[in-house]
Design an enzyme around this catalytic site. Structure first.
Site, PDB file in Angstrom:
ATOM      1  NE  ARG A 196       0.764  -0.241  11.127  1.00  0.00           N
ATOM      2  CZ  ARG A 196       0.578  -0.812  10.108  1.00  0.00           C
ATOM      3  NH1 ARG A 196       0.015   0.229   9.034  1.00  0.00           N
ATOM      4  NH2 ARG A 196       1.020  -1.815   9.517  1.00  0.00           N
ATOM      5  CG  HIS A 210      -0.733   3.855   4.438  1.00  0.00           C
ATOM      6  ND1 HIS A 210      -1.349   3.635   5.591  1.00  0.00           N
ATOM      7  CD2 HIS A 210      -0.272   2.780   4.130  1.00  0.00           C
ATOM      8  CE1 HIS A 210      -1.540   2.492   5.806  1.00  0.00           C
ATOM      9  NE2 HIS A 210      -0.695   1.925   4.760  1.00  0.00           N
ATOM     10  CB  CYS A 253      -1.010  -0.248   1.173  1.00  0.00           C
ATOM     11  SG  CYS A 253      -0.474  -0.576   2.531  1.00  0.00           S
ATOM     12  CD  GLN A 275       3.493   1.970   6.094  1.00  0.00           C
ATOM     13  OE1 GLN A 275       4.628   2.007   5.916  1.00  0.00           O
ATOM     14  NE2 GLN A 275       2.756   0.750   5.886  1.00  0.00           N
TER      15      GLN A 275
HETATM   16  N1  LIG Z   1      -4.848  -3.363   5.065  1.00  0.00           N
HETATM   17  C1  LIG Z   1      -4.334  -2.709   4.036  1.00  0.00           C
HETATM   18  O1  LIG Z   1      -4.218  -1.417   3.806  1.00  0.00           O
HETATM   19  C2  LIG Z   1      -3.733  -3.484   2.873  1.00  0.00           C
HETATM   20  C3  LIG Z   1      -3.073  -2.811   1.853  1.00  0.00           C
HETATM   21  C4  LIG Z   1      -2.596  -3.703   0.718  1.00  0.00           C
HETATM   22  C5  LIG Z   1      -2.381  -5.055   0.820  1.00  0.00           C
HETATM   23  N2  LIG Z   1      -2.861  -5.653   2.053  1.00  0.00           N
HETATM   24  C6  LIG Z   1      -2.856  -6.993   2.059  1.00  0.00           C
HETATM   25  O2  LIG Z   1      -4.291  -7.430   2.015  1.00  0.00           O
HETATM   26  C7  LIG Z   1      -4.347  -8.823   2.507  1.00  0.00           C
HETATM   27  C8  LIG Z   1      -5.453  -8.482   3.579  1.00  0.00           C
HETATM   28  O3  LIG Z   1      -5.194  -7.319   4.355  1.00  0.00           O
HETATM   29  P1  LIG Z   1      -6.415  -7.040   5.355  1.00  0.00           P
HETATM   30  O4  LIG Z   1      -6.039  -5.613   5.930  1.00  0.00           O
HETATM   31  O5  LIG Z   1      -7.867  -6.912   4.725  1.00  0.00           O
HETATM   32  O6  LIG Z   1      -6.544  -8.085   6.575  1.00  0.00           O
HETATM   33  P2  LIG Z   1      -7.864  -8.320   7.485  1.00  0.00           P
HETATM   34  O7  LIG Z   1      -8.627  -7.494   7.859  1.00  0.00           O
HETATM   35  O8  LIG Z   1      -7.092  -9.135   8.625  1.00  0.00           O
HETATM   36  O9  LIG Z   1      -8.587  -9.380   6.726  1.00  0.00           O
HETATM   37  C9  LIG Z   1      -8.236 -10.664   6.440  1.00  0.00           C
HETATM   38  C10 LIG Z   1      -9.208 -11.565   5.669  1.00  0.00           C
HETATM   39  O10 LIG Z   1      -8.689 -12.717   5.239  1.00  0.00           O
HETATM   40  C11 LIG Z   1      -9.681 -13.772   5.702  1.00  0.00           C
HETATM   41  N3  LIG Z   1      -8.874 -15.061   5.920  1.00  0.00           N
HETATM   42  C12 LIG Z   1      -7.854 -15.421   6.674  1.00  0.00           C
HETATM   43  N4  LIG Z   1      -7.442 -16.499   6.699  1.00  0.00           N
HETATM   44  C13 LIG Z   1      -8.326 -16.954   6.058  1.00  0.00           C
HETATM   45  C14 LIG Z   1      -8.294 -18.478   5.346  1.00  0.00           C
HETATM   46  N5  LIG Z   1      -7.249 -19.246   5.796  1.00  0.00           N
HETATM   47  N6  LIG Z   1      -9.022 -18.482   4.398  1.00  0.00           N
HETATM   48  C15 LIG Z   1      -9.824 -17.709   3.819  1.00  0.00           C
HETATM   49  N7  LIG Z   1      -9.801 -16.538   4.228  1.00  0.00           N
HETATM   50  C16 LIG Z   1      -9.058 -16.236   5.461  1.00  0.00           C
HETATM   51  C17 LIG Z   1     -10.243 -13.283   6.909  1.00  0.00           C
HETATM   52  O11 LIG Z   1     -11.480 -13.681   7.072  1.00  0.00           O
HETATM   53  P3  LIG Z   1     -12.141 -13.983   8.624  1.00  0.00           P
HETATM   54  O12 LIG Z   1     -12.929 -12.689   8.818  1.00  0.00           O
HETATM   55  O13 LIG Z   1     -12.995 -15.345   8.517  1.00  0.00           O
HETATM   56  O14 LIG Z   1     -11.001 -14.121   9.418  1.00  0.00           O
HETATM   57  C18 LIG Z   1     -10.581 -11.982   6.297  1.00  0.00           C
HETATM   58  O15 LIG Z   1     -11.554 -11.803   5.618  1.00  0.00           O
HETATM   59  C19 LIG Z   1      -3.120  -8.923   3.468  1.00  0.00           C
HETATM   60  O16 LIG Z   1      -2.262  -9.868   2.733  1.00  0.00           O
HETATM   61  C20 LIG Z   1      -2.341  -7.758   3.387  1.00  0.00           C
HETATM   62  O17 LIG Z   1      -0.910  -7.790   3.613  1.00  0.00           O
HETATM   63  C21 LIG Z   1      -3.559  -4.981   2.991  1.00  0.00           C
END
Ligand SMILES: NC(=O)c1ccc[n+]([C@@H]2O[C@H](COP(=O)([O-])OP(=O)(O)OC[C@H]3O[C@@H](n4cnc5c(N)ncnc54)[C@H](OP(=O)(O)O)[C@@H]3O)[C@@H](O)[C@H]2O)c1
Length: 322
Positions: free
Chosen positions: A221, A228, A133, A160
């Site tokens: 952070r 960010h 991001c 961030q």
């Molecule tokens: N947040 C950001 O700004 C951002 C920016 C760029 C990239 N990313 C990347 O995007 C990804 C998600 O980030 P996030 O911030 O959205 O995280 P998050 O809020 O923690 O969400 C994680 C998601 O993954 C699901 N999940 C976890 N384990 C799983 C499994 N075994 N099978 C299927 N679904 C599963 C969770 O479902 P449950 O609700 O069922 O647990 C939830 O829907 C990460 O790789 C992160 O590095 C994030």
């Protein structure tokens, strides 16, 4: 834009997944399914009139071959297990984890910067990686500067927001002292720098196709919910006046240049599709140096929006080939 395309959002309950669903609804996509872990299977998420019931992201469900495009926003372990299953079943996959970003043969794409690379995936595994991001807004700014005057060196310091660490971390902001949100909670050390800093350098080099670009980052952070920000110092190969750089960036896609007294802030970036850029000035410490400041909604352009834009490039590529 083919709104008939069948889309699966994997990680739909997360910080990025919920924004992905909102953006897909905004763009008129109708055939959308929501997937997450067994923990949230059966729960309901807002989407259109009726909402969506969350399905468990099993190998069977993702490998059934009845989805054209998967947008993954799960952690690296889940991505590593699930993305190949969906891709083998013929779906185009855009993955937002770091799993594929630096692996040769997988395009790492910011549409405004190297969008043409996305369609390469159609001749390969059909998997495209979405960058970090902070990398996305940084490369949106660096690319036009490089094309005009050549990048010699880049320093960046990031600020961030907690949503960059996922939905769970967002619930703690306001309940924990800001000092609790330090980077050791979210990032690991690779020698004397964090993995976030190493990613920012390696991904920027890959996207800009400048494998030797000297780039140094300090990632921090801060107690902000969404958005960010980055302070960027750029040394160029040839001189570029600050006013000319501002004009150049004003004409670049995905950017909105702000003039003083307006400055980019996370508050003004949150909810916006644009990367906000301001404080463009001469860097007094370096010959041919420029300094600038940017803010970007990490959940939109930093993640969900960028991935949807990649998907739309791929879908256009698919229909062109049919
Ligand atoms: N947040 C950001 O700004 C951002 C920016 C760029 C990239 N990313 C990347 O995007 C990804 C998600 O980030 P996030 O911030 O959205 O995280 P998050 O809020 O923690 O969400 C994680 C998601 O993954 C699901 N999940 C976890 N384990 C799983 C499994 N075994 N099978 C299927 N679904 C599963 C969770 O479902 P449950 O609700 O069922 O647990 C939830 O829907 C990460 O790789 C992160 O590095 C994030």
């Amino acid at each position: 834009m083919d709104t008939e395309v069948r889309i699966g959002v994997v990680g739909a309950t997360g910080a990025v997944g919920t924004v992905t669903l909102a953006l897909l609804a905004e763009r008129g996509y109708e055939h959308v399914r929501a997937f997450a872990s067994a923990r949230s299977a059966g729960s309901k998420l807002p989407f259109g009139g009726d909402g969506l019931v969350v399905e468990e992201a099993t190998h069977e469900a993702l490998g059934a071959g009845d989805v054209d495009l998967f947008l993954f926003s799960v952690g690296t372990t889940a991505s590593r297990a699930l993305v190949p299953v969906a891709a083998r079943a013929g779906a185009i996959c855009v993955d937002k984890s770091s799993t594929y970003r630096l692996v040769d043969g997988y395009p790492l794409v910011v549409p405004e910067v190297n969008g043409a690379r996305a369609v390469e995936a159609l001749d390969g595994d059909r998997i495209v990686a979405n960058p970090n991001c902070c990398t996305i807004p940084l490369t949106c700014v660096l690319k036009p500067l490089h094309d005009e005057a050549g990048l010699a060196r880049v320093h960046v310091s990031t600020y961030q927001s907690v949503s960059g660490a996922g939905a769970q971390r967002m619930t703690t902001l306001g309940y924990e002292p800001p000092g609790e949100h330090d980077l050791t909670m979210d990032w690991t050390w690779e020698g004397d720098e964090s993995d976030e800093e190493a990613k920012l350098r390696a991904e920027t080099r890959k996207i800009l196709e400048l494998p030797q670009l000297p780039i140094s980052a300090t990632c921090v952070r801060v107690p902000v919910m969404i958005g960010h920000s980055e302070a960027v110092w750029v040394e160029l190969e040839s001189a570029l006046a600050a006013e000319d750089a501002a004009e150049l960036l004003r004409g670049a896609p995905g950017l909105r240049v702000l003039d003083l007294p307006e400055v980019p802030t996370p508050r003004s970036a949150a909810g916006s599709d644009d990367v906000l850029v301001g404080r463009i000035r001469r860097d007094q410490a370096t010959e041919n140096g420029l300094a600038l400041y940017l803010s970007c909604d990490n959940l939109r352009k930093g993640a969900a929006l960028n991935a949807i834009q990649i998907a739309e490039l791929l879908l256009a590529g698919v229909s062109v080939r049919v």
